[in-house]
Design an enzyme around this catalytic site. Structure first.
Site, PDB file in Angstrom:
ATOM      1  N   ALA A 123      18.004  23.380  38.999  1.00  0.00           N
ATOM      2  CA  ALA A 123      17.618  24.546  37.333  1.00  0.00           C
ATOM      3  C   ALA A 123      16.859  24.539  37.085  1.00  0.00           C
ATOM      4  O   ALA A 123      15.623  24.426  37.332  1.00  0.00           O
ATOM      5  CB  ALA A 123      17.411  23.031  36.757  1.00  0.00           C
ATOM      6  N   ILE A 156      23.338  25.784  32.833  1.00  0.00           N
ATOM      7  CA  ILE A 156      23.350  25.104  34.160  1.00  0.00           C
ATOM      8  C   ILE A 156      24.328  24.417  34.521  1.00  0.00           C
ATOM      9  O   ILE A 156      24.786  23.830  33.691  1.00  0.00           O
ATOM     10  CB  ILE A 156      22.046  23.601  34.071  1.00  0.00           C
ATOM     11  CG1 ILE A 156      20.602  24.112  33.613  1.00  0.00           C
ATOM     12  CG2 ILE A 156      21.997  23.349  35.714  1.00  0.00           C
ATOM     13  CD1 ILE A 156      19.601  25.577  34.506  1.00  0.00           C
ATOM     14  N   THR A 157      24.841  25.379  35.333  1.00  0.00           N
ATOM     15  CA  THR A 157      26.367  24.827  36.415  1.00  0.00           C
ATOM     16  C   THR A 157      26.607  23.645  36.741  1.00  0.00           C
ATOM     17  O   THR A 157      25.772  23.203  37.733  1.00  0.00           O
ATOM     18  CB  THR A 157      26.597  25.746  37.139  1.00  0.00           C
ATOM     19  OG1 THR A 157      26.383  27.424  36.980  1.00  0.00           O
ATOM     20  CG2 THR A 157      27.817  26.094  37.855  1.00  0.00           C
ATOM     21  N   ILE A 338      47.060  47.889  36.764  1.00  0.00           N
ATOM     22  CA  ILE A 338      48.434  48.206  37.146  1.00  0.00           C
ATOM     23  C   ILE A 338      49.398  47.513  36.366  1.00  0.00           C
ATOM     24  O   ILE A 338      50.305  47.957  36.332  1.00  0.00           O
ATOM     25  CB  ILE A 338      49.022  47.803  38.882  1.00  0.00           C
ATOM     26  CG1 ILE A 338      47.969  48.197  39.369  1.00  0.00           C
ATOM     27  CG2 ILE A 338      50.028  47.173  39.128  1.00  0.00           C
ATOM     28  CD1 ILE A 338      47.172  47.895  40.763  1.00  0.00           C
ATOM     29  N   HIS A 339      49.016  46.053  36.295  1.00  0.00           N
ATOM     30  CA  HIS A 339      50.237  45.331  35.190  1.00  0.00           C
ATOM     31  C   HIS A 339      50.464  45.535  33.735  1.00  0.00           C
ATOM     32  O   HIS A 339      51.175  45.419  32.854  1.00  0.00           O
ATOM     33  CB  HIS A 339      48.907  44.041  34.966  1.00  0.00           C
ATOM     34  CG  HIS A 339      49.272  42.612  36.296  1.00  0.00           C
ATOM     35  ND1 HIS A 339      48.739  43.001  37.440  1.00  0.00           N
ATOM     36  CD2 HIS A 339      49.931  41.718  36.240  1.00  0.00           C
ATOM     37  CE1 HIS A 339      48.516  42.202  37.641  1.00  0.00           C
ATOM     38  NE2 HIS A 339      49.595  41.147  37.721  1.00  0.00           N
ATOM     39  N   GLU A 364      23.258  33.942  39.667  1.00  0.00           N
ATOM     40  CA  GLU A 364      23.076  34.194  40.956  1.00  0.00           C
ATOM     41  C   GLU A 364      22.379  34.953  40.684  1.00  0.00           C
ATOM     42  O   GLU A 364      21.930  35.618  42.636  1.00  0.00           O
ATOM     43  CB  GLU A 364      23.775  34.091  42.084  1.00  0.00           C
ATOM     44  CG  GLU A 364      24.114  31.830  42.072  1.00  0.00           C
ATOM     45  CD  GLU A 364      24.432  30.857  43.557  1.00  0.00           C
ATOM     46  OE1 GLU A 364      24.130  31.548  44.226  1.00  0.00           O
ATOM     47  OE2 GLU A 364      25.302  30.292  42.795  1.00  0.00           O
TER      48      GLU A 364
END
Ligand code: COS
Length: 385
Positions: A123, A156-157, A338-339, A364
């Site tokens: 955090a 916060i992951t 490409i798709h 990060e």
């Protein structure tokens, strides 16, 4: 540094099989339900994935940086949400304790993190403090044998799942800058700690973020990381140096997956009477992606080996994170192209990956922060500082 090539190969083969047989088939389910099935979390625990980077003395595998990035290449081959589930226990959530914690803090928390019995969150970010991390305002005021925390942490992951939060807070609220910041371990359930609603993100469904709110939250003084005030910012930066290299490796894995999918599609899809992979303009997109991917992989491995050799890789970690995450974005974009129309609908994984990998250029440390770190170090070095 690879300690035992045979053991590492066995580990990466095992993880690659788990990714292929258990995670990839569940990607759509996780995206649709925004949750990782509990049985998969149990399998992750059994495989030791929560403790990859926690020292062996505390029940983890204690991977070296080179071993870690080689494992991350494999983990990157599936939805980033899976890696995120145990990513904070190996990285930003635990490394502050591993690098700077007291022996008691390590002994108390690391075995639980390594076993996956407890999830750790990092955090740092706040509503008013993102890239300028040293401007954070969450306060921690000493009161007897406690600190009283007030403030809000944002995005916060794994906060909704976490059992502990490593929290950067200002122990001298009157003092500005990095020197007054300290790091704390705050346990879930501490009175005064609450969580905001889960954020609705662009991608990475199944990985959750939310606000962590401190309202006169009393944290025992023994939970000050390392028992030393004023070094929390440095702890956070050291943690991020390592984390950035890990994310760069995940970008390499994700780009590889997207390119594999796009190549397969290009070889199957026929237009103008032949597979589109035969067209040179499609080949250019495949070849540029392969080349950049190779460059990123080499950078990540080189920086990891240097770190294992004891070098300061602050610059190289930022170079790797900058290049690999931007590369991953370019590969995602080409693979959607490409798709064609199929790349814009959710029948193919590329539509989801395109959204998922966007975060790599932000968290990060944004690409712009990596540029700033690299250039600043260059100038300092040239000036002989
Ligand atoms: N390792 C160890 N110490 C470090 C360090 C590192 N990688 N980076 C900085 N420090 C130290 C410095 O040496 C300095 O210490 P002294 O005051 O003793 O000299 C102190 O920390 C302050 O550093 P600095 O002056 O460089 O801080 P700045 O405010 O200029 O900010 C940046 C530095 C911008 C690089 C930092 O705020 C940053 O990384 N921001 C992005 C935050 C981020 O990545 N957020 C993502 C959220 S987490 S998912």
């Amino acid at each position: 540094m690879i300690r035992d090539a045979e053991l590492l190969n066995a580990l990466t083969d095992n993880i690659a099989r788990f990714v292929r047989e258990r995670l990839i088939p569940n990607e759509n389910l996780v995206a649709e339900t925004d949750a990782i099935p509990p049985e998969l979390v149990s399998e992750m625990k059994a495989l030791g994935l929560f403790g990859l980077c926690i020292p062996e003395a505390y029940g983890g595998l204690g991977l070296t940086m080179e071993e870690e990035v080689r494992v991350a290449f494999e983990l990157g081959m599936t939805s980033p949400a899976f890696r995120s589930m145990f990513g904070t226990n190996n990285g930003i959530g635990s490394q502050g304790i591993i690098m700077d914690g007291t022996p008691e803090q390590k002994a108390h928390y690391l075995p639980k993190l390594a076993a996956g019995e407890m999830v750790a969150s990092f955090a740092l970010t706040e509503p008013g403090s993102g890239s300028d991390a040293a401007s954070l305002v969450t306060s921690a005021v000493r009161d007897g044998d406690h600190y009283v925390l007030n403030g809000t942490k944002r995005y916060i992951t794994n906060a909704p799942e976490a059992g502990i939060y490593t929290v950067m807070a200002r122990t001298d609220p009157a003092k500005k800058g990095a020197g007054a910041i300290s790091a704390f371990i705050v346990e879930r359930g501490t009175p005064g700690l609450s969580l905001g609603k889960v954020d609705k993100k662009m991608g990475q469904k199944g990985a959750h973020t939310c606000d962590v709110i401190f309202d006169n939250c009393r944290v025992p003084a023994k939970n000050l990381i390392g028992g030393v005030e004023g070094v929390g910012f440095k702890t956070a930066m050291k943690v991020l140096d390592k984390g950035r290299l890990h994310i760069a490796a995940v970008c390499v894995g994700a780009a590889q997956r997207m390119l594999n999918d796009a190549l397969r599609y290009a070889m199957e899809r026929k237009q103008f009477g032949q597979p589109i992979a035969e067209f040179q303009l499609v080949q250019a997109m495949l070849a540029d992606s392969k080349t950049e991917l190779y460059a990123a992989r080499c950078m990540v491995l080189d920086a990891a080996q240097r770190r294992d050799a004891g070098e300061n890789v602050n610059t190289e970690a930022s170079c790797a994170k900058l290049f690999a995450s931007e590369m991953c974005g370019r590969v995602a974009d080409r693979c959607v192209q490409i798709h064609g129309g199929a790349g814009y609908v959710s029948d193919y994984a590329i539509e989801r990956f395109y959204r998922d990998v966007r975060l790599f250029r932000i968290y990060e440390g944004t690409s712009q922060i990596q540029q700033l770190v690299i250039a600043r170090n260059m100038i300092r070095e040239a000036a002989g500082q």
